[in-house]
Write a protein that holds these residues in place. Structure first.
Motif, mmCIF file in Angstrom:
data_model
loop_
_atom_site.group_PDB
_atom_site.id
_atom_site.type_symbol
_atom_site.label_atom_id
_atom_site.label_comp_id
_atom_site.label_asym_id
_atom_site.label_seq_id
_atom_site.Cartn_x
_atom_site.Cartn_y
_atom_site.Cartn_z
ATOM 1 N N GLN A 1 1.342 4.093 10.558
ATOM 2 C CA GLN A 1 0.571 4.297 11.688
ATOM 3 C C GLN A 1 -0.389 3.250 11.711
ATOM 4 O O GLN A 1 -1.628 3.295 12.039
ATOM 5 N N ASP A 2 0.147 2.068 11.756
ATOM 6 C CA ASP A 2 -0.652 0.868 11.847
ATOM 7 C C ASP A 2 -0.052 -0.276 12.640
ATOM 8 O O ASP A 2 0.663 0.256 13.764
ATOM 9 N N ALA A 3 -0.394 -1.318 12.731
ATOM 10 C CA ALA A 3 0.284 -2.493 13.581
ATOM 11 C C ALA A 3 1.800 -2.604 13.517
ATOM 12 O O ALA A 3 2.386 -3.094 14.454
ATOM 13 N N ALA A 4 2.091 -2.141 12.427
ATOM 14 C CA ALA A 4 3.666 -2.386 12.213
ATOM 15 C C ALA A 4 4.714 -1.195 12.726
ATOM 16 O O ALA A 4 5.901 -1.127 12.752
ATOM 17 N N ARG A 5 3.959 -0.127 13.621
ATOM 18 C CA ARG A 5 4.393 0.863 14.361
ATOM 19 C C ARG A 5 5.367 0.438 15.419
ATOM 20 O O ARG A 5 4.862 -0.332 16.391
ATOM 21 N N GLU B 1 0.799 -1.195 -0.161
ATOM 22 C CA GLU B 1 0.090 0.056 -0.043
ATOM 23 C C GLU B 1 0.787 1.439 -0.121
ATOM 24 O O GLU B 1 0.337 2.459 0.249
ATOM 25 N N VAL B 2 2.174 1.266 -0.377
ATOM 26 C CA VAL B 2 2.964 2.280 -0.307
ATOM 27 C C VAL B 2 3.462 2.457 -1.936
ATOM 28 O O VAL B 2 4.001 1.769 -2.540
ATOM 29 N N ILE B 3 2.935 3.724 -2.407
ATOM 30 C CA ILE B 3 3.380 3.932 -3.571
ATOM 31 C C ILE B 3 4.764 4.856 -3.477
ATOM 32 O O ILE B 3 5.025 5.842 -2.984
ATOM 33 N N SER B 4 5.907 4.291 -4.479
ATOM 34 C CA SER B 4 7.314 5.117 -4.232
ATOM 35 C C SER B 4 7.339 5.670 -5.587
ATOM 36 O O SER B 4 7.405 4.986 -6.677
ATOM 37 N N ALA C 1 3.393 7.994 -1.471
ATOM 38 C CA ALA C 1 1.932 8.279 -1.113
ATOM 39 C C ALA C 1 1.417 7.021 -0.641
ATOM 40 O O ALA C 1 1.628 6.097 -1.125
ATOM 41 N N SER C 2 0.773 7.183 0.470
ATOM 42 C CA SER C 2 0.127 5.912 1.096
ATOM 43 C C SER C 2 -0.945 6.273 2.118
ATOM 44 O O SER C 2 -0.836 7.463 2.997
ATOM 45 N N ASP C 3 -1.892 5.566 2.384
ATOM 46 C CA ASP C 3 -2.744 5.531 3.643
ATOM 47 C C ASP C 3 -2.198 5.242 5.061
ATOM 48 O O ASP C 3 -2.888 5.331 5.791
ATOM 49 N N ARG C 4 -1.132 4.538 4.899
ATOM 50 C CA ARG C 4 -0.169 3.806 6.006
ATOM 51 C C ARG C 4 0.589 5.142 6.768
ATOM 52 O O ARG C 4 0.910 4.796 7.908
ATOM 53 N N TYR C 5 0.552 6.480 6.217
ATOM 54 C CA TYR C 5 1.300 7.340 6.804
ATOM 55 C C TYR C 5 0.292 8.337 7.579
ATOM 56 O O TYR C 5 -0.705 8.665 7.203
ATOM 57 N N GLY C 6 0.720 8.912 8.749
ATOM 58 C CA GLY C 6 -0.236 10.116 9.322
ATOM 59 C C GLY C 6 0.540 11.224 9.743
ATOM 60 O O GLY C 6 1.197 11.887 8.777
ATOM 61 N N THR C 7 0.681 11.663 10.980
ATOM 62 C CA THR C 7 1.290 12.828 11.576
ATOM 63 C C THR C 7 2.960 12.468 11.581
ATOM 64 O O THR C 7 3.169 11.430 12.587
ATOM 65 N N ALA D 1 -7.801 11.922 -1.761
ATOM 66 C CA ALA D 1 -7.683 12.360 -0.393
ATOM 67 C C ALA D 1 -7.449 11.428 0.838
ATOM 68 O O ALA D 1 -6.884 12.057 1.527
ATOM 69 N N GLU D 2 -7.606 10.346 0.724
ATOM 70 C CA GLU D 2 -7.157 9.356 1.684
ATOM 71 C C GLU D 2 -5.614 8.973 1.863
ATOM 72 O O GLU D 2 -5.162 8.377 2.925
ATOM 73 N N LEU D 3 -4.998 9.364 0.852
ATOM 74 C CA LEU D 3 -3.570 9.312 0.826
ATOM 75 C C LEU D 3 -2.742 10.384 1.518
ATOM 76 O O LEU D 3 -2.896 11.598 1.543
ATOM 77 N N THR D 4 -1.647 10.113 2.337
ATOM 78 C CA THR D 4 -0.758 10.907 2.625
ATOM 79 C C THR D 4 0.453 11.018 1.644
ATOM 80 O O THR D 4 0.939 10.194 1.186
ATOM 81 N N LEU D 5 0.501 12.311 1.263
ATOM 82 C CA LEU D 5 1.699 12.592 0.384
ATOM 83 C C LEU D 5 2.998 13.267 0.982
ATOM 84 O O LEU D 5 2.909 14.032 1.579
ATOM 85 N N ILE D 6 4.080 12.575 0.809
ATOM 86 C CA ILE D 6 5.210 12.877 1.241
ATOM 87 C C ILE D 6 6.247 13.499 0.117
ATOM 88 O O ILE D 6 6.418 12.289 -0.759
#
Length: 540
Positions: A308-312, A200-203, A285-291, A248-253
């Motif tokens: 920001q999930d169980a892998a944290r 779920e991570v787009i590089s 870009a991914s919905d796995r990232y937060g703040t 909108a659901e993706l965090t863009l870094i």
């Protein structure tokens, strides 16, 4: 990029022994791009769409890039009047794959002493190290709004754009084009996960058409990119102004600084970002990232982006943040100052680490409390690349030791600073001695193998030679000149070639000037001859 040679083939991890491109990525409207014709050694790209792109552009106004620099360094943008500027309008959509459709406009100045009859772009996603995970196609190429039929060659990685009029030294021109980058779901590139869409991570490393490097005596850099062992790119710095539309659901870094965002009724968000002079643009870009976790040092906001999930692993998050702060602070003291207001550290599916100007990937495999020493090693190495590859560029494909050897050497500097001694230095010396004593014969490697080889020429021993023999050369320079002189030479090297592309000859020249002695015998012993003998000429 951090090699896993020791992690995979050595009994103990080394650190464990110690305790203006202007990019506008956002289009409110959908459109389709025509796929260029591929095939054959030289392919003419189809020119179908008649309308020229319209992106508001004032190439003389450099103030728009200032948010991409610390206030103390904004004057450096004006000191680079010939820097390439990119404007890219693009949108990321998710179907089975991740697709980026874009329009790009760039301002290019001829910085060479030659009159140019063409400009060359590199389409890195089409190269063998990346094409298992993606592809890049280009259409509707224009030069000063005049339609041009460019040619594809070299595994569809070289896009040659004939100029309607010769471009004299110091003169500038504008190019525009449409492009589509496809990033395949479930695939990640062979070259250290630069490009991919997994977990779920787009590089998005090397995701757009980039101007190639025009070299004195050689012309445009069009070398085939063969090996997936090392970095497959070679870039000059550019300025970017980026508007990127994503779901909108993706965090863009990205490695830019966000200056605006707009939410749309269709469930997308457009982010606008700008950069200072950087080697390339990159996004994740991914919905796995937060703040992000943040901390400031020397005017730089360090931003660590964990899942920001169980892998944290919160303890690993804090450790990664502090290690980045410590490394950046040390290297700011030792070398020239880091000029950007941010440095992003991203937990990532890569199996090691990977550097971009202002952003680094760090492997998820070591992002846990059981692997903190190796997590630190990777972070320090990639932060070191902010100077050696980032601020001071080099040809990573043909002379990779010039950044990888130095980034490994700065790990030694970091260990000495933290622990008073460097287990890595001891290990590198021991391995160098073992090579000389016969280990080379056992693995089929010449103990005197020159550093000045391309990635593909190292074969399976790329990590051993480019990284560790490269660092061993710096230790040999310490033995000859003393650590203080080497420190002074590296400081002078980073200052003199800040935002430039350095060669091995430049590196030797700086060291000889600081040491006030001829180092030719030592360089010939370790590095070999350069430029390479019988180097073929390139088209100019």
């Amino acid at each position: 990029m951090k090699s896993l040679f020791w992690k995979r083939f050595w009994p103990v991890s080394v650190i464990a022994l110690s305790a203006a491109f202007t990019v506008i990525i956002a289009l409110p409207a959908r459109w389709s791009l025509n796929t260029p014709v591929h095939g054959g050694q030289l392919t003419e790209v189809a020119q179908v769409m008649p309308a020229a792109i319209q992106l508001d552009t004032n190439w003389d106004d450099r103030s728009l890039y200032e948010p991409g620099m610390q206030p103390a360094f904004t004057h450096e943008i004006e000191a680079l009047p010939a820097i390439t500027q990119y404007h890219i309008a693009a949108e990321l959509t998710l179907d089975q794959d991740a697709i980026v459709q874009g329009q790009q406009r760039l301002h290019y100045t001829n910085q060479s002493h030659d009159t140019l009859d063409r400009i060359v772009l590199r389409l890195y996603p089409n190269s063998p190290p990346l094409n298992n995970a993606g592809s890049l196609s280009v259409t509707n190429v224009r030069v000063r709004e005049q339609p041009i039929a460019p040619l594809l060659s070299v595994d569809d990685t070289v896009l040659t754009i004939p100029l309607p009029e010769p471009l004299a030294p110091g003169e500038a021109t504008t190019l525009s084009l449409n492009f589509e980058t496809r990033i395949k779901q479930g695939e990640i590139s062979r070259s250290f996960e630069r490009l991919g869409y997994v977990q779920e991570v787009i590089s998005g490393g090397s995701w757009y058409p980039a101007v190639s490097v025009y070299e004195a005596r050689r012309g445009w850099w069009i070398t085939p990119i063969i090996s997936g062992e090392g970095d497959p790119t070679y870039n000059e710095v550019g300025l970017y102004d980026v508007q990127f539309t994503v779901p909108a659901e993706l965090t863009l870094i990205t490695n830019g600084v966000f200056v605006n965002q707009v939410e749309h009724d269709d469930g997308t968000v457009t982010y606008r970002e700008v950069t200072g002079p950087v080697r390339s643009h990159v996004f994740v870009a991914s919905d796995r990232y937060g703040t992000p976790e943040t901390m400031a040092i020397d005017g730089v906001q360090i931003q660590v982006w964990p899942y920001q999930d169980a892998a944290r692993s919160p303890a690993a998050d804090e450790f990664a943040l502090q290690a980045t702060v410590d490394a950046l602070g040390l290297f700011n003291e030792r070398f020239t100052s880091y000029p950007y207001p941010e440095l992003d550290v991203v937990q990532h599916p890569t199996f090691t680490g990977l550097e971009f100007s202002g952003l680094i990937y760090i492997t998820e495999d070591e992002w846990n409390v059981e692997e903190l020493p190796y997590l630190e090693e990777i972070i320090v190495h990639e932060v070191g690349h902010q100077w050696f590859y980032g601020l001071v560029g080099n040809n990573q494909v043909e002379y990779p030791w010039l950044d990888e050897g130095l980034a490994t050497y700065v790990e030694i500097l970091y260990q000495r600073h933290r622990f008073g001694e460097s287990p890595l230095a001891s290990t590198i010396r021991a391995v160098s001695d073992q090579l000389d004593a016969g280990m080379a014969e056992a693995i089929g490697l010449d103990p005197g193998i020159p550093l000045n080889l391309a990635v593909a020429d190292y074969g399976e021993h790329y990590g051993l030679v480019a990284y560790y023999r490269g660092a061993a050369f710096l230790l040999a320079l310490e033995d000859t000149l003393g650590p203080e002189t080497v420190a002074a030479a590296l400081r002078a090297y980073t200052q003199q070639f800040r935002y430039k592309v350095a060669t091995v000859e430049d590196f030797q020249t700086v060291f000889e000037a600081v040491a006030e002695q001829d180092l030719t015998p030592l360089f010939q012993q370790w590095v070999g001859e350069y430029p390479p003998v019988d180097q073929p000429a390139r088209q100019s």
